[in-house]
Design an enzyme around this catalytic site. Structure first.
Site, mmCIF file in Angstrom:
data_model
loop_
_atom_site.group_PDB
_atom_site.id
_atom_site.type_symbol
_atom_site.label_atom_id
_atom_site.label_comp_id
_atom_site.label_asym_id
_atom_site.label_seq_id
_atom_site.Cartn_x
_atom_site.Cartn_y
_atom_site.Cartn_z
ATOM 1 N N ARG A 52 -13.910 12.811 9.140
ATOM 2 C CA ARG A 52 -12.974 13.725 9.810
ATOM 3 C C ARG A 52 -12.314 14.700 9.227
ATOM 4 O O ARG A 52 -11.676 15.645 9.220
ATOM 5 C CB ARG A 52 -11.386 12.507 9.407
ATOM 6 C CG ARG A 52 -11.603 11.857 11.221
ATOM 7 C CD ARG A 52 -10.946 10.299 10.914
ATOM 8 N NE ARG A 52 -9.439 11.170 10.532
ATOM 9 C CZ ARG A 52 -8.654 9.944 9.752
ATOM 10 N NH1 ARG A 52 -9.224 9.092 9.757
ATOM 11 N NH2 ARG A 52 -7.561 10.556 9.296
ATOM 12 N N ASP A 63 -15.097 3.141 8.459
ATOM 13 C CA ASP A 63 -13.218 4.073 8.081
ATOM 14 C C ASP A 63 -14.201 4.929 7.022
ATOM 15 O O ASP A 63 -13.817 6.271 7.548
ATOM 16 C CB ASP A 63 -12.112 2.759 7.564
ATOM 17 C CG ASP A 63 -11.291 4.125 7.014
ATOM 18 O OD1 ASP A 63 -11.028 4.804 7.475
ATOM 19 O OD2 ASP A 63 -11.297 3.647 5.835
ATOM 20 N N LYS A 123 -8.424 -1.373 6.423
ATOM 21 C CA LYS A 123 -8.475 -1.691 4.395
ATOM 22 C C LYS A 123 -7.592 -2.199 4.193
ATOM 23 O O LYS A 123 -8.606 -3.749 3.617
ATOM 24 C CB LYS A 123 -8.584 -0.375 4.389
ATOM 25 C CG LYS A 123 -9.622 0.706 3.904
ATOM 26 C CD LYS A 123 -9.357 2.134 3.113
ATOM 27 C CE LYS A 123 -9.365 2.675 4.006
ATOM 28 N NZ LYS A 123 -8.931 4.628 4.613
ATOM 29 N N HIS A 162 0.430 -0.800 -0.316
ATOM 30 C CA HIS A 162 -0.141 -0.205 0.038
ATOM 31 C C HIS A 162 0.635 1.597 -0.382
ATOM 32 O O HIS A 162 1.519 1.481 1.027
ATOM 33 C CB HIS A 162 -0.611 0.215 0.963
ATOM 34 C CG HIS A 162 -1.500 1.495 1.113
ATOM 35 N ND1 HIS A 162 -3.159 1.920 0.570
ATOM 36 C CD2 HIS A 162 -1.761 1.881 2.287
ATOM 37 C CE1 HIS A 162 -3.617 2.999 1.046
ATOM 38 N NE2 HIS A 162 -2.794 3.060 1.683
ATOM 39 N N SER A 204 -7.061 4.133 9.725
ATOM 40 C CA SER A 204 -7.841 3.516 8.960
ATOM 41 C C SER A 204 -7.456 3.210 7.757
ATOM 42 O O SER A 204 -7.596 2.085 6.837
ATOM 43 C CB SER A 204 -7.614 5.256 8.461
ATOM 44 O OG SER A 204 -8.284 5.536 7.020
HETATM 45 N N1 URA Z 1 -6.070 7.575 3.959
HETATM 46 C C1 URA Z 1 -6.615 6.860 4.546
HETATM 47 O O1 URA Z 1 -6.788 6.022 3.861
HETATM 48 N N2 URA Z 1 -6.443 6.946 5.448
HETATM 49 C C2 URA Z 1 -6.576 8.454 5.802
HETATM 50 O O2 URA Z 1 -7.109 8.560 7.576
HETATM 51 C C3 URA Z 1 -5.524 9.589 5.318
HETATM 52 C C4 URA Z 1 -5.330 9.189 4.588
#
Ligand code: URA
Ligand code: CA
Length: 434
Positions: free
Chosen positions: A168, A161, A187, A82, A183
């Site tokens: 956020r 999320d 994922k 990632h 976050s």
């Molecule tokens: N990318 C994400 O997936 N989450 C965040 O909080 C910031 C960047």
């Protein structure tokens, strides 16, 4: 349990228990706790912070808020990769066939691009007919037989999320290390990864503008991985200029193909080897990164990585001929040279703004609904540290709409900083956190 008490507790700097974290994540996902109370808690977390235990609990609460991809039918260690988001970041296209060519399963869920950063799915769709709309069964079958498959996000992964990130975004609580790291990790874990290699970008084109912040984020994500049983390695890499030379979908595919045949930009290859070697080690196929790098380089030399990409593109309905003959990829109508009007050394290329110029040419989306033009983008001809004479080409604009060229050229010129002298002391790879 009352949400009000959790807010007061965190406001006063106390630690939230596992049960309390599960309670608010679950309640917010189901809609039983309102936005205003969660906003208030997020702001309390922003100021009072969370410790690593709380951060790991938050991650797992978000993982369990939705589907978790079951990749247990795939043999071997599933290592995911990632990136926190870069400009011209073509690494996935290069890395995944190299790693798969070594027999390591690559089972990836990827996204589309938004804003100044591109997405792997868009890039892959540069192959005529290529589709990520495959069923979970097909996906698993392809990984088992071909070692590689990429699908678009279909399952409802980490819905907590999604909701929290949107909140956020409008409440000034994005840039908190615990919130960002949980976050991202939630994922990846929900997508079924056994082990994770992260590319944490640092620089003006990245989320983290300083090395210190990037290091904190990397360390937090590696700790979460350790706490929840997913081996995680983070490579901290430079995003103070675009990666490689190409920015734009088909242009980046061509760059990836060049790299797989040993003719790509040096920085792109170097980062791919740094990330890929850690994937190979985590998959248990090499003892150390040096051995892994040699194995990866061999997939370029013997052509097996390109062959793997061909197989992969064909398996997902794409025109595999375009892998061996990049000339068949979509081409823009106009190619325009952006020339320097001064001499000196390139001392800076603002990657975020260059990404935005490419987006405006049609290579990216300003909103999720926008469509993109696969052929257009920018190919840099000079990078940081390069000497420039008056009249030298700094970059090439690939455009389909002639009317967009003038503005794009001005955008590129104003985001190239050319100085009398320059000593390049920004590394491509700052650090590797294990
Ligand atoms: N990318 C994400 O997936 N989450 C965040 O909080 C910031 C960047
Ligand atoms: Ca690139």
């Amino acid at each position: 349990m009352r949400m009000y008490d959790l807010i007061i507790k965190k406001r006063n700097g106390e630690e939230l228990s596992t049960e309390e974290i599960n309670y608010f994540v679950d309640g917010y996902t189901k809609g039983t706790i309102p936005d205003y109370q969660v906003s208030s808690l997020l702001m309390a977390i922003y100021f009072q912070k969370m410790n690593m235990r709380e951060t790991s609990d938050l991650t797992m609460a978000m993982v369990h808020s939705g589907d978790i991809l079951d990749l247990s039918k795939i043999d071997g260690v599933k290592v995911d990769k990632h990136s926190t988001g870069g400009v011209g970041d073509t690494t996935t296209l290069v890395l995944t066939p190299m790693v798969a060519a070594l027999g390591i399963p690559v089972a990836k869920m990827s996204g589309r691009g938004l804003g100044h950063t591109g997405g792997t799915i868009d890039k892959l769709e540069s192959f005529d007919g290529f589709s990520v709309e495959i069923t979970e069964e097909q996906f698993i079958e392809n990984v088992n037989t071909k070692k590689i498959a990429i699908m678009g996000q279909t399952a409802d992964l980490a819905p907590a999320d999604k909701k929290l990130y949107a909140l956020r975004d409008v409440t000034g609580t994005v840039d908190n290390i615990s919130l960002i790291s949980s976050s991202i990790m939630s994922k990846k874990i929900a997508a079924g990864a056994d082990a994770i290699v992260l590319d944490v970008k640092v620089g003006d084109g990245a989320f983290m503008k300083s090395y210190e912040d990037a290091k904190k984020l990397a360390e937090a994500m590696v700790s979460i991985g350790k706490n929840v049983g997913r081996n995680t390695v983070a490579v901290i890499s430079d995003m103070d200029q675009p990666l490689g030379l190409a920015i734009g979908n088909a242009l980046e595919v061509k760059e990836a193909l060049d790299t797989l045949s040993g003719k790509g930009p040096k920085d792109l290859l170097e980062l791919c080897l740094a990330l890929g070697s850690n994937m190979v080690v985590l998959a248990g196929k090499a003892q150390n990164v040096e051995e892994a790098k040699a194995m990866l380089l061999k997939t370029i030399e013997d052509g097996s990585a390109t062959q793997k990409l061909k197989e992969f593109v064909a398996a997902q309905g794409g025109n595999a001929e375009q892998v061996t003959n990049p000339e068949l990829l979509a081409k823009a109508k106009f190619v325009y040279e952006v020339k320097s009007d001064i001499e000196g050394y390139v001392s800076k290329i603002n990657s975020e703004n260059i990404g935005l110029v490419a987006m405006e040419l049609g290579a990216g989306r300003a909103t999720k609904e926008d469509s993109i033009d696969l052929a257009v983008g920018i190919v840099l001809n000079k990078k940081r540290g390069d000497k420039v004479a008056k009249g030298d080409v700094l970059a090439y604009i690939h455009a389909d709409d002639e009317a967009k060229i003038e503005k794009a050229a001005a955008g590129i010129l104003s985001n190239y900083k050319i100085s009398e002298t320059y000593e390049d002391n920004i590394p491509l790879i700052y650090d590797v956190i294990r």
